[in-house]
Motif scaffolding. Structure first.
Motif, PDB file in Angstrom:
ATOM      1  N   VAL A  84       1.072  -0.998  -0.153  1.00 38.37           N
ATOM      2  CA  VAL A  84       0.082  -0.047   0.101  1.00 38.37           C
ATOM      3  C   VAL A  84       0.827   1.522   0.476  1.00 38.37           C
ATOM      4  O   VAL A  84       2.108   1.159   0.713  1.00 38.37           O
ATOM      5  N   ARG A  85       0.085   2.300  -0.637  1.00 35.73           N
ATOM      6  CA  ARG A  85       0.822   3.815  -0.232  1.00 35.73           C
ATOM      7  C   ARG A  85       0.518   4.846  -0.404  1.00 35.73           C
ATOM      8  O   ARG A  85      -0.801   4.915  -1.264  1.00 35.73           O
ATOM      9  N   PHE A  86       0.349   5.565   0.693  1.00 37.15           N
ATOM     10  CA  PHE A  86      -0.568   6.300   1.002  1.00 37.15           C
ATOM     11  C   PHE A  86      -0.352   7.619   0.850  1.00 37.15           C
ATOM     12  O   PHE A  86       1.217   7.535   0.366  1.00 37.15           O
ATOM     13  N   SER A  87      -0.349   8.394   0.352  1.00 33.18           N
ATOM     14  CA  SER A  87       0.111   9.751  -0.184  1.00 33.18           C
ATOM     15  C   SER A  87      -1.258  11.079  -0.572  1.00 33.18           C
ATOM     16  O   SER A  87      -2.457  10.788   0.628  1.00 33.18           O
ATOM     17  N   VAL A  88      -0.473  12.091  -0.555  1.00 30.35           N
ATOM     18  CA  VAL A  88      -1.051  13.371  -0.145  1.00 30.35           C
ATOM     19  C   VAL A  88      -0.511  14.271  -1.409  1.00 30.35           C
ATOM     20  O   VAL A  88      -0.190  13.796  -1.648  1.00 30.35           O
ATOM     21  N   GLY A  89      -1.921  14.302  -1.854  1.00 30.12           N
ATOM     22  CA  GLY A  89      -2.377  15.503  -3.410  1.00 30.12           C
ATOM     23  C   GLY A  89      -1.510  15.942  -3.408  1.00 30.12           C
ATOM     24  O   GLY A  89      -1.283  16.782  -3.011  1.00 30.12           O
ATOM     25  N   GLY A  90      -1.822  15.691  -4.449  1.00 27.60           N
ATOM     26  CA  GLY A  90      -1.012  17.277  -5.652  1.00 27.60           C
ATOM     27  C   GLY A  90       0.812  16.516  -6.288  1.00 27.60           C
ATOM     28  O   GLY A  90       1.325  15.710  -5.430  1.00 27.60           O
ATOM     29  N   GLY A  91       1.062  17.721  -6.624  1.00 28.27           N
ATOM     30  CA  GLY A  91       2.371  17.164  -6.858  1.00 28.27           C
ATOM     31  C   GLY A  91       3.542  17.476  -6.457  1.00 28.27           C
ATOM     32  O   GLY A  91       4.939  17.843  -6.716  1.00 28.27           O
ATOM     33  N   ASN A  92       3.250  18.292  -5.325  1.00 29.22           N
ATOM     34  CA  ASN A  92       4.392  19.122  -4.309  1.00 29.22           C
ATOM     35  C   ASN A  92       4.525  17.845  -3.559  1.00 29.22           C
ATOM     36  O   ASN A  92       4.013  17.562  -2.401  1.00 29.22           O
ATOM     37  N   PRO A  93       6.311  17.304  -3.179  1.00 27.62           N
ATOM     38  CA  PRO A  93       6.400  16.721  -2.277  1.00 27.62           C
ATOM     39  C   PRO A  93       6.690  16.376  -1.003  1.00 27.62           C
ATOM     40  O   PRO A  93       6.769  16.050  -0.415  1.00 27.62           O
ATOM     41  N   LYS A  94       6.624  17.939  -0.719  1.00 25.77           N
ATOM     42  CA  LYS A  94       6.443  19.103   0.623  1.00 25.77           C
ATOM     43  C   LYS A  94       5.524  19.448   0.990  1.00 25.77           C
ATOM     44  O   LYS A  94       5.302  19.819   2.163  1.00 25.77           O
ATOM     45  N   VAL A  95       4.181  19.128   0.144  1.00 26.16           N
ATOM     46  CA  VAL A  95       3.045  19.946   1.487  1.00 26.16           C
ATOM     47  C   VAL A  95       2.466  19.421   2.333  1.00 26.16           C
ATOM     48  O   VAL A  95       3.505  18.094   2.428  1.00 26.16           O
ATOM     49  N   ALA A  96       2.093  19.956   3.394  1.00 30.42           N
ATOM     50  CA  ALA A  96       2.127  20.278   4.525  1.00 30.42           C
ATOM     51  C   ALA A  96       1.140  18.814   4.731  1.00 30.42           C
ATOM     52  O   ALA A  96       0.102  19.282   3.835  1.00 30.42           O
ATOM     53  N   ASP A  97       0.801  17.905   5.246  1.00 35.45           N
ATOM     54  CA  ASP A  97       0.435  16.586   5.581  1.00 35.45           C
ATOM     55  C   ASP A  97      -1.077  17.336   6.345  1.00 35.45           C
ATOM     56  O   ASP A  97      -1.946  16.915   5.597  1.00 35.45           O
ATOM     57  N   ALA A  98      -1.700  18.873   6.477  1.00 31.50           N
ATOM     58  CA  ALA A  98      -2.408  19.110   7.141  1.00 31.50           C
ATOM     59  C   ALA A  98      -3.205  19.959   6.099  1.00 31.50           C
ATOM     60  O   ALA A  98      -4.072  20.137   6.747  1.00 31.50           O
ATOM     61  N   THR A  99      -3.147  19.824   5.152  1.00 33.25           N
ATOM     62  CA  THR A  99      -3.252  20.394   3.774  1.00 33.25           C
ATOM     63  C   THR A  99      -5.201  19.795   3.314  1.00 33.25           C
ATOM     64  O   THR A  99      -4.486  18.888   3.106  1.00 33.25           O
ATOM     65  N   LYS A 100      -5.973  21.037   3.719  1.00 34.13           N
ATOM     66  CA  LYS A 100      -7.325  20.825   3.546  1.00 34.13           C
ATOM     67  C   LYS A 100      -7.252  20.466   2.078  1.00 34.13           C
ATOM     68  O   LYS A 100      -8.678  19.769   2.163  1.00 34.13           O
ATOM     69  N   THR A 101      -7.044  21.013   1.235  1.00 35.53           N
ATOM     70  CA  THR A 101      -7.934  21.622  -0.213  1.00 35.53           C
ATOM     71  C   THR A 101      -7.123  20.245  -1.394  1.00 35.53           C
ATOM     72  O   THR A 101      -7.515  20.236  -2.197  1.00 35.53           O
ATOM     73  N   VAL A 102      -6.496  19.443  -1.185  1.00 30.64           N
ATOM     74  CA  VAL A 102      -5.644  18.344  -1.499  1.00 30.64           C
ATOM     75  C   VAL A 102      -6.630  17.042  -1.160  1.00 30.64           C
ATOM     76  O   VAL A 102      -6.844  16.869   0.606  1.00 30.64           O
ATOM     77  N   ASN A 103      -6.661  15.852  -1.528  1.00 28.24           N
ATOM     78  CA  ASN A 103      -7.467  14.743  -1.280  1.00 28.24           C
ATOM     79  C   ASN A 103      -5.805  14.075  -0.897  1.00 28.24           C
ATOM     80  O   ASN A 103      -5.087  14.180  -1.041  1.00 28.24           O
ATOM     81  N   ARG A 104      -6.277  12.156  -0.154  1.00 26.96           N
ATOM     82  CA  ARG A 104      -5.816  11.724   0.138  1.00 26.96           C
ATOM     83  C   ARG A 104      -5.606  10.645  -0.364  1.00 26.96           C
ATOM     84  O   ARG A 104      -6.683  10.156  -0.988  1.00 26.96           O
ATOM     85  N   GLY A 105      -4.959  10.093  -0.379  1.00 25.90           N
ATOM     86  CA  GLY A 105      -4.498   9.115  -2.045  1.00 25.90           C
ATOM     87  C   GLY A 105      -3.689   7.323  -0.992  1.00 25.90           C
ATOM     88  O   GLY A 105      -3.037   7.681  -0.200  1.00 25.90           O
ATOM     89  N   LEU A 106      -4.890   6.450  -1.849  1.00 24.97           N
ATOM     90  CA  LEU A 106      -4.285   5.199  -1.326  1.00 24.97           C
ATOM     91  C   LEU A 106      -4.282   4.222  -2.585  1.00 24.97           C
ATOM     92  O   LEU A 106      -5.281   3.415  -3.097  1.00 24.97           O
ATOM     93  N   SER A 107      -2.698   3.576  -2.732  1.00 24.83           N
ATOM     94  CA  SER A 107      -2.865   2.977  -3.563  1.00 24.83           C
ATOM     95  C   SER A 107      -2.472   1.589  -3.305  1.00 24.83           C
ATOM     96  O   SER A 107      -1.563   1.424  -2.712  1.00 24.83           O
ATOM     97  N   LEU A 108      -2.775   0.475  -4.095  1.00 24.63           N
ATOM     98  CA  LEU A 108      -2.834  -0.940  -3.499  1.00 24.63           C
ATOM     99  C   LEU A 108      -1.956  -2.262  -4.858  1.00 24.63           C
ATOM    100  O   LEU A 108      -2.673  -1.924  -5.703  1.00 24.63           O
TER     101      LEU A 108
END
Ligand code: HEM
Length: 330
Positions: A84-108
């Motif tokens: 499983v890979r969990f992610s925070v949406g968008g193309g910024n690898p340094k985006v803050a985890d508490a960013t409300k405006t992007v989705n969260r991903g689950l790749s399985l």
């Protein structure tokens, strides 16, 4: 460059980065332009242009008793290891985890290299932000910086007024609290899938991964107080304390009319539909990121007995898009 006619394609197949069954119909799709525009918008980093920030984990996929009634897929026949890979949406690898405006991903990836190998690439919203690759390209191009180097607000406004459904995912995310845990979210595979069982009976379904420990959301104040990176530690803490890290894998039962609905819209009364629990997914430990970064998660890789919507370009174009992307980030 037309990726399928490029000399690179056979090599990509050989490297296992794309499947041989990539349909020819996509010649007309703007896939290369989409990936290029995504990369331009995310500053051409050596990272995914979507879901750039993330962490790899080991997991266990355990079919439920009722699964065999719906499918003959080897993925739902016996318990298997999973990645499983969990992610925070968008193309910024340094985006803050508490960013409300992007989705969260689950790749399985279920049963890697086994007979049941099947992959899902999901987000914590029941709808996608676009309905087609063409609309995705237009959505991205509207956000390209103008001569002043800044996005053109008028252009974005005009695009949004002409494509109001592209605000549906954002509205859903805005209606939810900031995610406090990667395993405290519901995730949807969005597309309509078709199960086929041993008798040949077919059932259209939509997958929802429901957190066994319940939803975990932060108040705005709690979110403000969080460090930029907290989601990995939060999940490591749960694993150490033996707190819930699992999901019920639920199949929402649908019909042919549902399968025609665009990915920007939920099915009618989707949350009141009959469902079947077909499996559980349990996160079991941290995994080195190379395991998740060395290969794409390909939503068209599905063991026999489960199929995605082959006539939906939004589904079909994901594989070549991800395959192009991996060659540009490694
Ligand atoms: C329902 C539709 C879609 C959903 C839910 C979705 C979700 C995601 C997620 C969660 C990731 C991160 C994958 C990872 O962890 O490795 C991702 C990556 C990506 N997505 Fe999508 N996506 C969708 C459709 C598309 C489409 C139609 C395109 C382009 C035609 C696209 C282009 C990309 C690219 C280029 C990446 C980076 C892949 C990589 O570098 O490995 N996505 N998407």
């Amino acid at each position: 460059m037309n990726f399928r006619t490029s000399t690179a394609f056979p090599a990509l197949v050989a490297m296992g980065l794309v499947g041989l069954h990539a349909p020819a119909m996509a010649q007309s799709q703007p896939t290369e332009a989409i990936v290029e525009t995504m990369r331009t918008l995310s500053g051409k980093q050596k990272a995914r242009p979507s879901g750039a920030k993330g962490q790899c984990f080991t997991a266990r996929f355990t079919p439920a008793a009722d699964a065999a009634k719906l499918t003959k897929s080897a993925a739902f026949a016996k318990e298997s290891a999973a990645i499983v890979r969990f992610s925070v949406g968008g193309g910024n690898p340094k985006v803050a985890d508490a960013t409300k405006t992007v989705n969260r991903g689950l790749s399985l990836r279920i049963d890697p290299n086994g007979p049941g190998q099947s992959e899902f690439v999901m987000v914590n919203a029941p709808v996608n932000f676009v309905r087609s690759p063409a609309q995705m390209l237009a959505f991205l191009q509207a956000r390209l910086p103008g001569a002043d180097g800044k996005p053109d607000a008028e252009k974005i406004k005009a695009f949004t007024e002409a494509n109001p459904e592209t605000t549906n995912q954002g509205k859903y995310l805005a209606s939810k609290p900031v995610p406090g845990s990667w395993v405290g979210q519901n995730y949807w595979a969005i597309h309509p899938y078709t199960f086929t069982n041993a008798q040949g009976a077919q059932q259209i379904v939509k997958f929802r991964f429901v957190p066994q420990g319940g939803e975990v959301g932060l108040t705005d104040d709690e979110a403000k107080a969080k460090p930029a990176d907290f989601l990995v530690d939060e999940l490591k803490g749960r694993l150490a304390d033996k707190k819930p890290t699992g999901f019920d894998v639920v199949a929402i039962l649908g019909n042919a009319a549902d399968a025609q609905k665009p990915a920007t819209e939920q099915w009618t009364d989707e949350d009141k539909r009959p469902t079947v629990k077909v499996a559980t997914l349990t996160i079991t430990g941290l995994e080195k990121n190379e395991t998740c970064d060395g290969q794409i998660f390909d939503p068209t890789t599905l063991a026999d007995g489960l199929a995605g919507p082959k006539n939906d370009p939004l589904f079909v174009e994901r594989q070549p898009a991800y395959a192009i992307s991996i060659t540009q980030r490694n």
